[in-house]
Motif scaffolding. Structure first.
Motif, PDB file in Angstrom:
ATOM      1  N   ALA A  23       0.977  -1.269  -0.063  1.00 30.22           N
ATOM      2  CA  ALA A  23       0.115  -0.013  -0.025  1.00 30.22           C
ATOM      3  C   ALA A  23       0.949   1.199   0.087  1.00 30.22           C
ATOM      4  N   SER A  24       2.105   1.129   0.838  1.00 30.62           N
ATOM      5  CA  SER A  24       2.891   2.492   0.735  1.00 30.62           C
ATOM      6  C   SER A  24       3.522   2.579  -0.492  1.00 30.62           C
ATOM      7  N   SER A  25       3.648   1.570  -1.465  1.00 32.80           N
ATOM      8  CA  SER A  25       4.420   1.957  -2.623  1.00 32.80           C
ATOM      9  C   SER A  25       3.708   2.816  -3.732  1.00 32.80           C
ATOM     10  N   THR A  26       2.395   2.731  -3.371  1.00 29.58           N
ATOM     11  CA  THR A  26       1.590   3.905  -4.041  1.00 29.58           C
ATOM     12  C   THR A  26       1.757   5.332  -3.830  1.00 29.58           C
ATOM     13  N   VAL A  27       2.481   5.506  -2.706  1.00 29.33           N
ATOM     14  CA  VAL A  27       2.797   7.025  -2.328  1.00 29.33           C
ATOM     15  C   VAL A  27       3.813   7.708  -3.214  1.00 29.33           C
ATOM     16  N   PHE A  28       4.599   6.569  -3.720  1.00 28.03           N
ATOM     17  CA  PHE A  28       5.861   7.091  -4.349  1.00 28.03           C
ATOM     18  C   PHE A  28       5.438   7.090  -6.036  1.00 28.03           C
ATOM     19  N   ASN A  29       4.359   7.621  -6.407  1.00 19.88           N
ATOM     20  CA  ASN A  29       4.104   7.793  -7.678  1.00 19.88           C
ATOM     21  C   ASN A  29       4.616   8.844  -8.532  1.00 19.88           C
ATOM     22  N   ARG A  30       5.471   9.795  -8.083  1.00 20.80           N
ATOM     23  CA  ARG A  30       5.970  11.049  -9.012  1.00 20.80           C
ATOM     24  C   ARG A  30       7.387  10.890  -8.612  1.00 20.80           C
ATOM     25  N   GLN A  31       7.968  10.117  -8.950  1.00 19.23           N
ATOM     26  CA  GLN A  31       9.457   9.768  -8.693  1.00 19.23           C
ATOM     27  C   GLN A  31      10.182  10.689  -9.717  1.00 19.23           C
ATOM     28  N   ILE A  32      11.222  11.448  -9.471  1.00 19.04           N
ATOM     29  CA  ILE A  32      12.155  12.065 -10.545  1.00 19.04           C
ATOM     30  C   ILE A  32      13.394  11.728 -10.075  1.00 19.04           C
ATOM     31  N   THR A  33      14.434  11.743 -10.998  1.00 15.89           N
ATOM     32  CA  THR A  33      15.811  11.410 -10.797  1.00 15.89           C
ATOM     33  C   THR A  33      16.652  12.597 -11.310  1.00 15.89           C
ATOM     34  N   GLU A  34      17.672  13.139 -10.685  1.00 13.81           N
ATOM     35  CA  GLU A  34      18.798  14.035 -11.108  1.00 13.81           C
ATOM     36  C   GLU A  34      19.886  13.665 -11.087  1.00 13.81           C
ATOM     37  N   THR A  35      20.764  13.967 -12.088  1.00 11.90           N
ATOM     38  CA  THR A  35      22.023  13.357 -12.122  1.00 11.90           C
ATOM     39  C   THR A  35      23.140  14.557 -12.334  1.00 11.90           C
ATOM     40  N   ALA A  36      24.142  14.243 -11.532  1.00 13.43           N
ATOM     41  CA  ALA A  36      25.226  15.471 -11.680  1.00 13.43           C
ATOM     42  C   ALA A  36      26.467  14.877 -11.551  1.00 13.43           C
ATOM     43  N   THR A  37      27.573  15.476 -12.347  1.00 10.91           N
ATOM     44  CA  THR A  37      29.006  15.043 -12.609  1.00 10.91           C
ATOM     45  C   THR A  37      29.772  15.775 -11.830  1.00 10.91           C
ATOM     46  N   ILE A  38      30.706  15.046 -10.796  1.00  6.56           N
ATOM     47  CA  ILE A  38      31.724  16.143 -10.078  1.00  6.56           C
ATOM     48  C   ILE A  38      33.058  15.640 -10.777  1.00  6.56           C
ATOM     49  N   SER A  39      33.693  16.698 -11.060  1.00  8.94           N
ATOM     50  CA  SER A  39      34.836  16.287 -12.133  1.00  8.94           C
ATOM     51  C   SER A  39      36.082  16.986 -11.244  1.00  8.94           C
ATOM     52  N   PHE A  40      37.091  16.430 -11.301  1.00  6.03           N
ATOM     53  CA  PHE A  40      38.294  16.919 -10.620  1.00  6.03           C
ATOM     54  C   PHE A  40      39.364  17.022 -11.838  1.00  6.03           C
ATOM     55  N   ILE A  41      40.025  18.187 -12.249  1.00  6.84           N
ATOM     56  CA  ILE A  41      40.594  18.221 -13.239  1.00  6.84           C
ATOM     57  C   ILE A  41      42.249  18.627 -12.762  1.00  6.84           C
ATOM     58  N   LYS A  42      43.260  18.489 -13.671  1.00  7.57           N
ATOM     59  CA  LYS A  42      44.523  18.789 -13.308  1.00  7.57           C
ATOM     60  C   LYS A  42      44.909  20.162 -13.721  1.00  7.57           C
ATOM     61  N   PRO A  43      45.278  21.104 -12.864  1.00  4.74           N
ATOM     62  CA  PRO A  43      45.380  22.371 -13.120  1.00  4.74           C
ATOM     63  C   PRO A  43      46.564  22.571 -14.565  1.00  4.74           C
ATOM     64  N   THR A  44      46.167  23.525 -15.415  1.00  4.39           N
ATOM     65  CA  THR A  44      47.355  23.829 -16.436  1.00  4.39           C
ATOM     66  C   THR A  44      47.573  25.270 -16.317  1.00  4.39           C
ATOM     67  N   GLY A  45      48.662  25.619 -16.242  1.00  2.37           N
ATOM     68  CA  GLY A  45      48.955  27.170 -16.532  1.00  2.37           C
ATOM     69  C   GLY A  45      49.027  27.782 -15.078  1.00  2.37           C
ATOM     70  N   SER A  46      48.952  29.088 -15.058  1.00  2.85           N
ATOM     71  CA  SER A  46      49.069  29.645 -13.690  1.00  2.85           C
ATOM     72  C   SER A  46      47.818  30.245 -13.024  1.00  2.85           C
ATOM     73  N   LEU A  47      46.747  30.105 -13.770  1.00  2.00           N
ATOM     74  CA  LEU A  47      45.325  30.535 -13.430  1.00  2.00           C
ATOM     75  C   LEU A  47      44.353  29.407 -13.549  1.00  2.00           C
ATOM     76  N   ARG A  48      43.366  29.626 -12.560  1.00  3.00           N
ATOM     77  CA  ARG A  48      42.090  28.841 -12.583  1.00  3.00           C
ATOM     78  C   ARG A  48      41.029  29.602 -12.504  1.00  3.00           C
ATOM     79  N   LEU A  49      40.032  29.239 -13.245  1.00  3.88           N
ATOM     80  CA  LEU A  49      38.747  30.065 -13.502  1.00  3.88           C
ATOM     81  C   LEU A  49      37.693  29.285 -13.521  1.00  3.88           C
TER      82      LEU A  49
END
Length: 172
Positions: A23-49
């Protein structure tokens, strides 16, 4: 008899629990999913923006000074005179530039516009604007953080507004 009633009670409890879960599974009838990417970069040069737009902005009426993004400018060489300007490089749409102000046109419809400005936070000293659009912070520092705001009250239509910034180290 007592053992039989315990078994019946156990099965009745399991049955009731199963019904509660189904019965409780019907409570979850509007599920959405969001995805995000977490990136780590190697710095190049003398500045980072790093430019970080505010997520999930909705088209509509916005007042002056509504924050739409942040950016961080960082020297990997220690304290220097940091400089930034609106860039023509990499912009998908058209743009008009004027020092810390910019009008960015919609990527999908160039009649759509967003009017922006940037303002540094927690910096020592004020900035100077040079004729070629560079805004230079008037004190040396290794890092500066800024916010990008709407520069006036206006209605922003649904579209993609692509902005670019240039960063540099100023040597007086």
């Amino acid at each position: 008899m007592e053992k039989r009633s315990k078994v019946v009670l156990f099965f009745m409890s399991c049955l009731a629990l199963g019904m509660a879960f189904s019965a409780s599974s019907t409570v979850f009838n509007r599920q959405i999913t969001e995805t995000a990417t977490i990136s780590f970069i190697k710095p190049t040069g003398s500045l980072r923006l790093i430019i970080a737009p505010k997520p999930n902005l909705i088209a509509g009426v916005y007042e002056k000074d509504y924050k739409v993004a942040d950016f961080t400018l960082e020297s990997l060489k220690g304290a220097v005179y940091l400089a930034v300007r609106w860039s023509g490089t990499g912009n998908q749409g058209n743009f008009d530039l004027s020092h810390t102000l910019a009008t960015i046109y919609g990527k999908n419809n160039p009649e759509n516009q967003i009017h922006l400005k940037f303002r540094f936070q927690n910096t020592t000293g004020y900035g100077a604007v040079f004729p070629d659009g560079w805004y230079v912070i008037n004190s040396t520092q290794p890092r500066a953080e800024a916010n990008i705001y709407t520069s006036r009250d206006h209605t922003i239509n649904a579209d993609d507004y692509v902005m670019s910034l240039d960063a540099a180290i100023y040597t007086p």
